[in-house]
Enzyme design. Structure first.
Site, PDB file in Angstrom:
ATOM      1  N   HIS A  80      -6.178 -30.684  20.348  1.00  7.41           N
ATOM      2  CA  HIS A  80      -5.745 -31.098  19.012  1.00  7.41           C
ATOM      3  C   HIS A  80      -4.599 -32.110  19.013  1.00  7.41           C
ATOM      4  O   HIS A  80      -4.360 -32.759  17.986  1.00  7.41           O
ATOM      5  CB  HIS A  80      -5.312 -29.876  18.199  1.00  7.41           C
ATOM      6  N   HIS A 106     -12.881 -24.727  16.523  1.00  5.17           N
ATOM      7  CA  HIS A 106     -12.109 -25.726  15.777  1.00  5.17           C
ATOM      8  C   HIS A 106     -12.452 -27.116  16.311  1.00  5.17           C
ATOM      9  O   HIS A 106     -12.483 -27.339  17.515  1.00  5.17           O
ATOM     10  CB  HIS A 106     -10.610 -25.479  15.930  1.00  5.17           C
ATOM     11  N   ASP A 158     -13.505 -19.102  20.680  1.00  6.21           N
ATOM     12  CA  ASP A 158     -13.100 -18.535  19.398  1.00  6.21           C
ATOM     13  C   ASP A 158     -14.202 -18.568  18.339  1.00  6.21           C
ATOM     14  O   ASP A 158     -13.945 -18.299  17.164  1.00  6.21           O
ATOM     15  CB  ASP A 158     -11.835 -19.235  18.880  1.00  6.21           C
TER      16      ASP A 158
END
Length: 393
Positions: free
Chosen positions: A137, A175, A262
């Site tokens: 990220h 994500h 995740d």
């Protein structure tokens, strides 16, 4: 296929820790390493130590101003100016708070991904696994999403500069892999392929199907977002189709993959409802395609995963077992309820606040099906059709 693989790890990477209550817990690295040790799947001769990335290597991706701010905030007592600038550089948030020593600690994480890349690109091994990496990220001028320096982007930029080859980056974290995408959004020699929960409901809010790259890099950015409560069958249907088509179309020289785990139903920070089955099957697909199209060249990194007790050690172990073609994988086909080693369970039950699973694979067939399973599956198919509309079948 070769069983030649290396495992990049050093206990110094456990220092990448924001605070004692932060969900990004490096203890999962030890749990995974111990699980592989307990089944005799990791020989000391296979382990390589990460080195510290040079500042020049970090600057392949990050701006000088950002690196200087990280360095300033790494001091035991940052200056008033560094503290005042921390918000602008994304290092004062609950997600990504600055901590003492983070410049050197994160340079070592980035260096681990560079070491893994060099080992594979020089032919010392077909595959390399660096579970301490995958900090996808961080942006060129900003920390975000638990990530200070983007080791995945640094490794890709390093490969491009040193070896001048085409890189396929595959991101399986729930994500969106935004930092890597934006770092190479204009580069026709880096293809980014991300599978993630739709950004409509989840950080970082990006990764829509219409984010395709710009300029010479148009079409080299491919996002496959899925709906909340997506289950194994729909996730794997999309993953396998997209991987096959993208690899055949792009013809990479090396695959760099990020393996946040995740998307599991037990993960507290997302809404996808998959089991450990996807973490067994995705590496098999990547492994097969790496040998078919890239001469076996494959570097795998860690990433997210916030149920560190019940999910991460099993999911990450599957990566290494796939790389070395361990016979335990064949046993799992015959014995889907194959038990985890008692020695490992005994060791970590003493520390875990949760009851640990006793088998490698979840009994997902016993789980209550999602009420909207058919609708979710159809939405995912339609989205994927848009995502892959420019990728030949």
């Amino acid at each position: 296929m070769s069983k030649n693989a290396v495992y990049v790890f050093h206990e110094n990477e456990l220092q990448y820790r924001f605070n004692d209550t932060h969900p990004f817990d490096p203890e999962r690295l030890l749990m995974t390493r111990d699980l592989l040790d307990k089944i005799g799947a990791l020989d000391p001769s296979q382990i390589r130590k990460p080195r510290m990335a040079t500042e020049e290597e970090i600057l392949l991706v990050h701006t000088p101003e950002y690196v200087n701010e990280v360095k300033a905030l790494s001091e035991p007592e940052p200056t008033a100016q560094a503290l005042a600038d921390s918000e602008r550089f994304g290092l004062d948030t609950e997600d990504t708070p600055y901590f003492t020593g983070m410049h050197d600690i994160t340079r070592q994480v980035a260096g681990g991904s560079i070491v893994a890349s060099d080992i594979v690109m020089t032919g010392q091994a077909d595959h390399a696994l660096h579970l301490g990496g995958g900090l996808h990220h961080a942006l060129p001028n900003k920390g975000a999403g638990f990530c200070v320096y983007n080791d995945a982007s640094v490794a890709i930029a390093y490969i491009r500069k040193k070896y001048d080859v085409k890189v396929l980056y595959v991101d399986t974290d729930v994500h969106h892999g935004d930092g890597v995408q934006w770092s190479f959004y204009h580069d026709p020699n880096v293809c980014t392929l991300s599978f993630h929960e739709t950004g409509k409901y989840l950080f970082p809010g990006t990764g829509a199907a219409n984010e395709r790259g710009e300029g010479e890099g148009y079409g080299m950015c491919i996002n496959v977002p899925v709906e909340p409560y997506t289950e194994d069958d729909s996730w794997m249907e999309g993953f396998n189709e997209a991987m096959e088509r993208v690899v055949r179309f792009f013809k990479p020289d090396i695959i760099i993959s990020q393996h946040g785990c995740d998307a599991h139903a037990l993960d507290p920070l997302a809404h996808v409802h998959c089991s450990t089955r996807i973490y067994l099957e995705m590496p098999k697909t990547i492994h097969q395609l790496a040998h078919q199209y890239c001469g076996g060249r494959w570097v795998a990194l860690g990433g997210g995963g916030y149920d560190i007790w019940r999910v991460v050690p099993r999911a990450w172990s599957f990566l290494w077992l796939t790389m070395i073609e361990h016979p335990l994988l064949e046993r799992m086909k015959r014995e889907p309820r194959l038990a985890l080693p008692e020695t490992w369970l005994s060791e970590w039950t003493k520390r875990s606040p949760l009851e640990l699973p006793h088998t490698w694979l979840d009994a997902a067939h016993d789980w209550t099906p999602m009420p909207r399973r058919k609708e979710i599956t159809e939405i995912n198919r339609k989205t994927r059709e848009i995502s892959l509309m420019y990728v030949p079948k």
